[in-house]
Design a protein around this motif. Structure first.
Motif, short mmCIF file in Angstrom:
data_model
loop_
_atom_site.label_atom_id
_atom_site.label_comp_id
_atom_site.label_asym_id
_atom_site.label_seq_id
_atom_site.Cartn_x
_atom_site.Cartn_y
_atom_site.Cartn_z
N UNK A 138 8.34 -12.12 1.49
CA UNK A 138 9.69 -12.63 1.70
C UNK A 138 10.71 -11.70 1.07
N UNK A 139 10.43 -11.23 -0.15
CA UNK A 139 11.33 -10.31 -0.82
C UNK A 139 11.48 -9.00 -0.06
N UNK A 140 10.39 -8.54 0.55
CA UNK A 140 10.43 -7.31 1.35
C UNK A 140 11.29 -7.51 2.59
N UNK A 141 11.17 -8.69 3.23
CA UNK A 141 11.96 -8.99 4.41
C UNK A 141 13.45 -9.01 4.10
N UNK A 142 13.77 -9.49 2.88
CA UNK A 142 15.17 -9.58 2.47
C UNK A 142 15.69 -8.27 1.89
N UNK A 175 10.35 -3.34 -2.31
CA UNK A 175 9.86 -2.33 -1.37
C UNK A 175 8.68 -2.88 -0.58
N UNK A 176 8.58 -2.49 0.67
CA UNK A 176 7.47 -2.93 1.52
C UNK A 176 6.29 -1.99 1.31
N UNK A 177 5.16 -2.53 0.94
CA UNK A 177 3.98 -1.71 0.70
C UNK A 177 3.15 -1.49 1.97
N UNK A 178 3.29 -2.42 2.88
CA UNK A 178 2.54 -2.32 4.12
C UNK A 178 3.53 -2.24 5.28
#
Length: 222
Positions: A200-204, A208-211
């Motif tokens: 959810x944090x990555x979407x917002x 950072x997005x790891x995948x």
């Protein structure tokens, strides 16, 4: 040596997941306590049934021969002798080395709630009438660990049966019945919630997005 530390966002998600698990664990604990109380009520010892209190009219076994020749019986034990000769776990059951009046030693599964004190108030020296019991044939030699535990002071007279003085009154102890479900629910909550929070944090755009899903490259023919 190079030390690798988890990024701050992972620690934050773990901390938040832990807080959520405290709530789910609280709910699980309430449900587990209610379930345990219901089990205790359902398995309450009943006089006249295996594991229940034995009345004065119940046959008092003196020897192994007496045990084998009667469907049900009780045993009078001096003081806490039945608890002092050895004990061990077999098949998830806690057995004690029970000394019969004849001096013979047998493995017994005893419901402590139905043990009665006879003619005194000193728990350690007053004779005890043990619960209503029966013989259950079982090859106890199949577990060397159990035999090592229960025979640490003296060998059993027979290892082809045990005395069942619990019957249908057996329930998990309160700690196992209430604390284990809470721990399992909390662990499951952390495992599920932590990655969801990070996703959810990555979407917002907070973490950072790891995948990152790779886009298919266009061919020169497109």
């Amino acid at each position: 040596m190079r030390r690798r530390l988890l990024p701050f966002d992972i620690w934050l998600c773990l901390a938040l997941a832990f807080l959520v698990s405290m709530g789910t664990g609280k709910v699980a604990g309430i449900l587990a306590e209610k379930n345990y109380a219901a089990q205790v009520e359902a398995h309450k010892p009943v006089d006249g049934e295996i594991g229940g209190a034995a009345g004065e009219e119940v046959f008092q076994a003196q020897s192994v021969q007496d045990l084998l020749s009667h469907d049900t019986f009780t045993v009078i034990s001096p003081g806490i002798e039945y608890r002092n000769r050895g004990a061990g776990y077999y098949g998830g059951k806690y057995f004690q080395a029970l000394t019969l009046p004849s001096g013979e030693l047998v493995a017994a599964w005893i419901n402590e709630e139905s043990v009665q004190m006879l003619g005194g108030d000193d728990y350690y020296t007053t004779d005890k009438r043990l619960p209503l019991g029966r013989v259950v044939y079982e090859d106890l030699t199949s577990s060397e660990t159990f035999l090592d535990q229960i025979q640490h002071s003296e060998p059993l007279s027979r290892t082809d049966f045990y005395v069942d003085m619990v019957g249908d009154t057996a329930v998990l102890n309160e700690e196992q019945a209430t604390e284990t479900p809470v721990l399992m629910v909390q662990l499951a909550t952390i495992v599920v919630v932590m990655p969801l929070l990070h996703m959810l944090g990555s979407k917002l755009g907070i973490f950072p997005a790891y995948f990152v899903r790779k886009k298919n490259k266009k061919s020169d023919w497109d």
